[in-house]
Structures are given as structure tokens and as C-alpha cells.
Design an enzyme around this catalytic site. Structure first.
Site, PDB file in Angstrom:
ATOM      1  N   SER A  16       0.855  -1.185   0.000  1.00 42.16           N
ATOM      2  CA  SER A  16       0.000   0.000   0.000  1.00 42.16           C
ATOM      3  C   SER A  16       0.891   1.236   0.000  1.00 42.16           C
ATOM      4  O   SER A  16       1.692   1.430   0.917  1.00 42.16           O
ATOM      5  CB  SER A  16      -0.890   0.012   1.243  1.00 42.16           C
ATOM      6  OG  SER A  16      -1.377   1.328   1.439  1.00 42.16           O
ATOM      7  N   HIS A  41      -1.486  -1.389  -4.124  1.00 40.70           N
ATOM      8  CA  HIS A  41      -2.734  -0.990  -3.463  1.00 40.70           C
ATOM      9  C   HIS A  41      -2.708   0.528  -3.215  1.00 40.70           C
ATOM     10  O   HIS A  41      -1.743   1.064  -2.674  1.00 40.70           O
ATOM     11  CB  HIS A  41      -2.835  -1.754  -2.131  1.00 40.70           C
ATOM     12  CG  HIS A  41      -4.066  -1.511  -1.336  1.00 40.70           C
ATOM     13  ND1 HIS A  41      -5.208  -2.277  -1.476  1.00 40.70           N
ATOM     14  CD2 HIS A  41      -4.338  -0.614  -0.370  1.00 40.70           C
ATOM     15  CE1 HIS A  41      -6.127  -1.862  -0.620  1.00 40.70           C
ATOM     16  NE2 HIS A  41      -5.623  -0.844   0.070  1.00 40.70           N
ATOM     17  N   ASP A  43      -4.769   3.766  -1.571  1.00 43.06           N
ATOM     18  CA  ASP A  43      -5.792   4.132  -0.592  1.00 43.06           C
ATOM     19  C   ASP A  43      -6.294   5.549  -0.821  1.00 43.06           C
ATOM     20  O   ASP A  43      -5.542   6.510  -0.675  1.00 43.06           O
ATOM     21  CB  ASP A  43      -5.207   4.023   0.822  1.00 43.06           C
ATOM     22  CG  ASP A  43      -5.016   2.574   1.235  1.00 43.06           C
ATOM     23  OD1 ASP A  43      -5.998   1.814   1.171  1.00 43.06           O
ATOM     24  OD2 ASP A  43      -3.886   2.209   1.598  1.00 43.06           O
ATOM     25  N   MET A  45      -8.848   8.418   0.431  1.00 45.88           N
ATOM     26  CA  MET A  45      -9.621   8.811   1.625  1.00 45.88           C
ATOM     27  C   MET A  45     -10.096  10.255   1.477  1.00 45.88           C
ATOM     28  O   MET A  45      -9.352  11.101   0.978  1.00 45.88           O
ATOM     29  CB  MET A  45      -8.740   8.698   2.873  1.00 45.88           C
ATOM     30  CG  MET A  45      -8.094   7.341   3.058  1.00 45.88           C
ATOM     31  SD  MET A  45      -7.234   7.243   4.640  1.00 45.88           S
ATOM     32  CE  MET A  45      -6.371   5.678   4.440  1.00 45.88           C
ATOM     33  N   HIS A  77      -8.604   1.386  -3.495  1.00 49.75           N
ATOM     34  CA  HIS A  77      -9.496   1.188  -2.352  1.00 49.75           C
ATOM     35  C   HIS A  77     -10.124   2.539  -2.011  1.00 49.75           C
ATOM     36  O   HIS A  77      -9.449   3.423  -1.491  1.00 49.75           O
ATOM     37  CB  HIS A  77      -8.629   0.637  -1.198  1.00 49.75           C
ATOM     38  CG  HIS A  77      -9.345   0.438   0.095  1.00 49.75           C
ATOM     39  ND1 HIS A  77      -8.673   0.164   1.270  1.00 49.75           N
ATOM     40  CD2 HIS A  77     -10.669   0.453   0.415  1.00 49.75           C
ATOM     41  CE1 HIS A  77      -9.539   0.027   2.249  1.00 49.75           C
ATOM     42  NE2 HIS A  77     -10.752   0.198   1.766  1.00 49.75           N
ATOM     43  N   MET A  79     -12.092   4.777   0.132  1.00 51.11           N
ATOM     44  CA  MET A  79     -12.650   5.003   1.475  1.00 51.11           C
ATOM     45  C   MET A  79     -13.283   6.391   1.466  1.00 51.11           C
ATOM     46  O   MET A  79     -12.782   7.335   2.104  1.00 51.11           O
ATOM     47  CB  MET A  79     -11.538   4.889   2.526  1.00 51.11           C
ATOM     48  CG  MET A  79     -11.105   3.452   2.748  1.00 51.11           C
ATOM     49  SD  MET A  79      -9.498   3.324   3.551  1.00 51.11           S
ATOM     50  CE  MET A  79      -8.460   3.507   2.107  1.00 51.11           C
ATOM     51  N   MET A 148     -11.326  -5.649   5.701  1.00 55.22           N
ATOM     52  CA  MET A 148     -10.508  -4.757   6.531  1.00 55.22           C
ATOM     53  C   MET A 148     -10.233  -5.409   7.886  1.00 55.22           C
ATOM     54  O   MET A 148     -11.161  -5.859   8.551  1.00 55.22           O
ATOM     55  CB  MET A 148     -11.243  -3.428   6.781  1.00 55.22           C
ATOM     56  CG  MET A 148     -11.458  -2.567   5.561  1.00 55.22           C
ATOM     57  SD  MET A 148      -9.946  -2.130   4.694  1.00 55.22           S
ATOM     58  CE  MET A 148      -9.032  -1.246   5.955  1.00 55.22           C
ATOM     59  N   ASP A 183      -6.657  -6.369   4.310  1.00 51.80           N
ATOM     60  CA  ASP A 183      -6.004  -5.074   4.441  1.00 51.80           C
ATOM     61  C   ASP A 183      -6.006  -4.605   5.893  1.00 51.80           C
ATOM     62  O   ASP A 183      -7.068  -4.355   6.458  1.00 51.80           O
ATOM     63  CB  ASP A 183      -6.786  -4.085   3.560  1.00 51.80           C
ATOM     64  CG  ASP A 183      -6.175  -2.710   3.478  1.00 51.80           C
ATOM     65  OD1 ASP A 183      -5.056  -2.504   3.986  1.00 51.80           O
ATOM     66  OD2 ASP A 183      -6.837  -1.823   2.888  1.00 51.80           O
TER      67      ASP A 183
END
Ligand code: DX5
Ligand code: ZN
Length: 231
Positions: A16, A41, A43, A45, A77, A79, A148, A183
Site C-alpha cells: 500500500s 494498493h 488508498d 480517503m 481502495h 474510502m 478490513m 487489508d
């Protein structure tokens, strides 16, 4: 780029980039790919669904050609709240798999279908506090479920071990063509446990990019899950 069907069944370590040095992001990604990593990966957010804010489609667009050129893929991913509104932007930016959170999606079936319609791998992410039955209506549709094992928002947290109990349950709910991406809090001392529970795409952020030599750590973690050594 389309992720070939067999890749969803293989074991992969997904570093990640959340824990990478963002001032030299391209080199950080190159170094783990040189160590044999095929899937990175990412992330995303938004400061609403989770307290932290990270990156958007521009960073995915910057990384995607570099990763694709080396025969790799990006698992993104999301979020974020209202992820449906951003699916197209991330697909256009070069995401190869996109995961939305079940907790953020009242119209989950529609969101998954929208991802698939764009030719991107479709994933649904599930928080430690959410029951597996929340994804049962889409298990036949998805390419992956992202389990998660920390509360999303930050790298470097301790794994919530009881959340691993979801993995074998999900395995029995999913077709064997789908991946279980796990994850949160994965390290050398627990990665075998994660694989034994039934996960096959294993995310590691701080364990890889927080190590003095991320490439060496990626090799070590891949060795522990049976990924063949990079040539
Ligand atoms: C957390 C993110 C993770 C994070 C994992 O919200 O979804 O992908 O980067 O980091 P580690 O491996 O350090 O727990
Ligand atoms: Zn993540």
C-alpha cells in the site's frame, strides 16, 4: 488494463503506497515491482467516510502507466462517501480494480455493476465492525471482497485479529474465481495466519514501506505467502 481472471485466484502481496515516501512515489513503486510485486494498493480517503485525506485520480493517473508498463495493476481502495460519483474518474485514471465500501453504498448492486460496466475489476470492502451478510447479495457479481482488519483511515495500526474470522465465511460465500484482499496490520509475524484463513491478495503498507529496505521486505513477505521469486 484488465486483470486476467487467473490473477484473482493467485497469491499476491499488495504494497500500500499510503506508507510510501510520497516525494519519491514512482521510485518506491518501481523498487517493489522489481522485487516481484504485480499489484499495488492505492488508498483513497476523503476526510468524511474516514478521518484522513489522501489522494485522488491525478495520482492514480500518474502511477498507472508506470505500473502497467511493468506488467502490473493498481487495486484502488475507495474510502470515500458517494463512491459511485468517482468510479468513472478512477477508471479513466487507470485503476484496474476498484473497491467501494459496503458501508458507504446504499445501492451496492448498482455500484458494483457500474464498476464492471467500465471494464474494471469490481470489489466491495467491508469494515471490521460490519457483518458479512451485508455483502451476500453481491458475492456472485464481484471480482474481490476487501476485508478490513483495521478500522480504515490510517496505516500502521495493529491488526484486529477477530476480523479474520470473516475470511473463511466469505470464502464459502464467494465463487472460487473471486479474490479475498485483506487489508490492515499485516506483518511478517501474522501474514501466514492471514493466508491460512483464506485470503489471497494481501495488503501491507507500513510493513513494506516502513522497512529500511522495502524491496527486501516485499521479497520476504512474498516468500512467506508462496509468491515465486522475481527473476
Ligand atoms: C488503511 C488502509 C490500508 C493501509 C494499511 O485504512 O486501507 O491499506 O495502508 O496499512 P498497514 O499495512 O500499515 O496496516
Ligand atoms: Zn487499503
Amino acid at each position: 488494463m484488465t486483470i486476467p481472471a487467473e490473477v484473482y485466484r493467485e497469491y499476491h502481496l499488495l504494497p500500500s503506497i499510503l506508507s510510501a515516501d510520497f516525494s519519491r512515489l514512482g521510485e518506491e513503486v518501481d523498487s517493489v515491482m522489481d522485487a516481484g510485486v504485480r499489484i499495488v494498493h492505492v488508498d483513497v480517503m476523503d476526510g468524511h467516510f474516514v478521518p484522513n485525506i489522501t489522494i485522488g485520480p491525478v495520482v492514480v493517473a500518474a502511477l498507472a502507466p508506470r505500473v502497467h508498463e511493468r506488467g502490473g495493476w493498481l487495486s484502488v481502495h475507495l474510502m470515500i462517501e458517494h463512491p459511485e460519483s468517482y468510479i468513472e474518474a478512477f477508471a479513466k485514471a487507470g485503476a484496474d480494480a476498484l473497491s467501494v465500501h459496503v458501508e458507504a453504498c446504499p445501492h451496492l448492486y448498482h455500484a458494483v455493476q457500474a464498476i464492471k460496466d467500465l471494464g474494471v475489476g469490481a470489489g466491495v470492502a467491508i469494515n471490521p465492525g460490519t457483518d458479512v451478510t451485508r455483502v451476500s447479495e453481491v458475492t456472485s457479481l464481484v471480482d474481490l471482497i476487501l476485508v478490513m482488519t483495521v478500522n480504515p483511515g490510517f496505516g500502521g495500526q495493529e491488526m484486529i485479529v477477530p476480523a479474520l474470522r470473516k475470511v473463511p465465511v466469505l470464502r464459502s460465500m464467494l465463487p472460487d474465481t473471486a479474490a479475498i484482499e485483506l487489508d490492515g496490520g499485516v506483518k511478517r509475524d501474522n501474514i501466514r495466519r492471514v493466508v491460512e484463513a483464506g485470503a489471497n491478495w494481501i495488503v501491507a503498507g507500513s510493513a513494506v514501506f516502513g522497512a529500511p529496505d522495502p524491496a527486501a521486505e516485499a521479497r520476504a513477505l512474498q516468500g512467506l505467502i508462496g509468491v515465486p521469486e522475481a527473476s
